[in-house]
Scaffold this motif. Structure first.
Motif, PDB file in Angstrom:
ATOM      1  N   ASP A   1      -0.881  -7.379   8.037  1.00 34.12           N
ATOM      2  CA  ASP A   1      -0.188  -8.354   7.781  1.00 34.12           C
ATOM      3  C   ASP A   1      -0.336  -9.295   9.104  1.00 34.12           C
ATOM      4  O   ASP A   1      -1.386  -9.052   9.764  1.00 34.12           O
ATOM      5  N   PRO A   2       0.191 -10.475   8.972  1.00 35.68           N
ATOM      6  CA  PRO A   2      -0.020 -11.277  10.068  1.00 35.68           C
ATOM      7  C   PRO A   2       0.127 -11.022  11.467  1.00 35.68           C
ATOM      8  O   PRO A   2      -0.175 -11.368  12.376  1.00 35.68           O
ATOM      9  N   ASP A   3       1.131  -9.962  11.541  1.00 40.63           N
ATOM     10  CA  ASP A   3       1.391  -9.263  12.619  1.00 40.63           C
ATOM     11  C   ASP A   3       0.656  -8.100  13.271  1.00 40.63           C
ATOM     12  O   ASP A   3       0.607  -7.755  14.587  1.00 40.63           O
ATOM     13  N   SER A   4       0.083  -7.355  12.323  1.00 37.54           N
ATOM     14  CA  SER A   4      -0.620  -5.998  12.666  1.00 37.54           C
ATOM     15  C   SER A   4      -1.510  -5.554  11.746  1.00 37.54           C
ATOM     16  O   SER A   4      -1.383  -5.981  10.427  1.00 37.54           O
TER      17      SER A   4
ATOM     18  N   LEU B   1       0.882  -1.225  -0.089  1.00 35.83           N
ATOM     19  CA  LEU B   1      -0.056   0.116   0.313  1.00 35.83           C
ATOM     20  C   LEU B   1       0.755   1.226  -0.056  1.00 35.83           C
ATOM     21  O   LEU B   1       0.328   2.360  -0.126  1.00 35.83           O
ATOM     22  N   GLY B   2       2.200   1.296   0.133  1.00 36.59           N
ATOM     23  CA  GLY B   2       2.930   2.119   0.039  1.00 36.59           C
ATOM     24  C   GLY B   2       3.184   3.002   1.359  1.00 36.59           C
ATOM     25  O   GLY B   2       3.409   4.091   1.314  1.00 36.59           O
ATOM     26  N   LEU B   3       2.911   2.291   2.645  1.00 34.29           N
ATOM     27  CA  LEU B   3       2.955   3.031   3.789  1.00 34.29           C
ATOM     28  C   LEU B   3       4.103   2.451   4.540  1.00 34.29           C
ATOM     29  O   LEU B   3       4.418   1.547   4.258  1.00 34.29           O
ATOM     30  N   PRO B   4       4.753   3.432   5.462  1.00 36.95           N
ATOM     31  CA  PRO B   4       6.003   2.989   6.143  1.00 36.95           C
ATOM     32  C   PRO B   4       5.528   1.810   7.081  1.00 36.95           C
ATOM     33  O   PRO B   4       4.358   1.728   7.607  1.00 36.95           O
ATOM     34  N   ASP B   5       6.408   0.837   7.363  1.00 37.71           N
ATOM     35  CA  ASP B   5       6.387  -0.197   8.257  1.00 37.71           C
ATOM     36  C   ASP B   5       6.621   0.358   9.584  1.00 37.71           C
ATOM     37  O   ASP B   5       7.855   0.502   9.745  1.00 37.71           O
ATOM     38  N   ILE B   6       5.656   0.320  10.534  1.00 36.35           N
ATOM     39  CA  ILE B   6       5.908   0.758  11.764  1.00 36.35           C
ATOM     40  C   ILE B   6       5.175  -0.266  12.690  1.00 36.35           C
ATOM     41  O   ILE B   6       4.318  -1.275  12.190  1.00 36.35           O
TER      42      ILE B   6
ATOM     43  N   ILE C   1      -2.117   1.743  15.213  1.00 38.75           N
ATOM     44  CA  ILE C   1      -1.533   0.289  14.879  1.00 38.75           C
ATOM     45  C   ILE C   1      -1.980  -0.563  16.057  1.00 38.75           C
ATOM     46  O   ILE C   1      -1.903  -0.161  17.129  1.00 38.75           O
ATOM     47  N   VAL C   2      -2.654  -1.589  15.609  1.00 36.24           N
ATOM     48  CA  VAL C   2      -2.886  -2.706  16.637  1.00 36.24           C
ATOM     49  C   VAL C   2      -2.266  -3.875  16.198  1.00 36.24           C
ATOM     50  O   VAL C   2      -2.308  -4.584  15.015  1.00 36.24           O
ATOM     51  N   GLU C   3      -1.282  -4.503  17.143  1.00 30.56           N
ATOM     52  CA  GLU C   3      -0.652  -5.778  16.930  1.00 30.56           C
ATOM     53  C   GLU C   3      -1.294  -6.987  17.133  1.00 30.56           C
ATOM     54  O   GLU C   3      -2.061  -6.964  18.168  1.00 30.56           O
ATOM     55  N   GLU C   4      -0.982  -8.110  16.696  1.00 26.74           N
ATOM     56  CA  GLU C   4      -1.559  -9.449  17.104  1.00 26.74           C
ATOM     57  C   GLU C   4      -1.635  -9.780  18.616  1.00 26.74           C
ATOM     58  O   GLU C   4      -2.465 -10.362  19.025  1.00 26.74           O
TER      59      GLU C   4
ATOM     60  N   GLY D   1      -0.982   1.266  24.495  1.00 27.25           N
ATOM     61  CA  GLY D   1      -1.022  -0.018  25.696  1.00 27.25           C
ATOM     62  C   GLY D   1      -1.295  -1.184  25.169  1.00 27.25           C
ATOM     63  O   GLY D   1      -0.904  -1.578  24.117  1.00 27.25           O
ATOM     64  N   ASN D   2      -1.998  -1.744  25.739  1.00 30.51           N
ATOM     65  CA  ASN D   2      -2.365  -3.308  25.242  1.00 30.51           C
ATOM     66  C   ASN D   2      -4.080  -3.622  25.595  1.00 30.51           C
ATOM     67  O   ASN D   2      -4.382  -3.300  26.746  1.00 30.51           O
ATOM     68  N   LEU D   3      -4.511  -4.164  24.504  1.00 31.07           N
ATOM     69  CA  LEU D   3      -6.182  -4.253  24.616  1.00 31.07           C
ATOM     70  C   LEU D   3      -6.481  -5.280  25.760  1.00 31.07           C
ATOM     71  O   LEU D   3      -7.581  -5.430  26.033  1.00 31.07           O
ATOM     72  N   GLY D   4      -5.360  -6.172  25.991  1.00 32.50           N
ATOM     73  CA  GLY D   4      -5.691  -7.351  27.087  1.00 32.50           C
ATOM     74  C   GLY D   4      -5.484  -6.655  28.484  1.00 32.50           C
ATOM     75  O   GLY D   4      -5.790  -7.558  29.303  1.00 32.50           O
ATOM     76  N   LYS D   5      -5.079  -5.581  28.758  1.00 29.38           N
ATOM     77  CA  LYS D   5      -4.556  -5.384  29.969  1.00 29.38           C
ATOM     78  C   LYS D   5      -5.527  -4.235  30.526  1.00 29.38           C
ATOM     79  O   LYS D   5      -5.938  -3.387  29.768  1.00 29.38           O
TER      80      LYS D   5
END
Length: 102
Positions: free
Chosen positions: A49-52, A10-15, A70-73, A98-102
């Motif tokens: 992607d599979p990670d985020s 998509l042309g966006l930076p990988d963060i 950004i939300v990670e796996e 933060g973390n969605l589970g905490k």
């Protein structure tokens, strides 16, 4: 300036949720496809992607991303806003994390 055409995919930076975005600068959104603020104008792009999943938004419709989330796996998340200063400098400021589970 980083443009969405400069980077493959998509042309966006990988963060990730732990990135500082300190040296990133402006990010151009060439073809937004989502209308997140429901004003009838496409303003955002989503990339997964599979990670985020990241969502880049241009709410003032000037072609430059104003916000990224950004939300990670594992549940870690972060959000940043892009600010332009009167002296011509700019920066990404982290607005949430933060973390969605905490």
């Amino acid at each position: 300036m980083v443009t969405s055409g400069d980077i493959p995919g998509l042309g966006l930076p990988d963060i990730d949720a732990h990135s500082s975005l300190g040296g990133l600068g402006a990010v151009e959104l060439n073809s937004p496809s989502l209308d997140l603020d429901n004003d009838g104008v496409a303003d955002s792009l989503s990339m997964s992607d599979p990670d985020s999943t990241s969502i880049w938004s241009d709410y003032d419709h000037d072609g430059i991303a104003d916000h990224v989330t950004i939300v990670e796996e594992d549940g870690d998340y972060a959000a940043w806003e892009y600010h332009r200063h009167p002296d011509g400098t700019s920066e990404w400021r982290r607005t949430d994390q933060g973390n969605l589970g905490k």
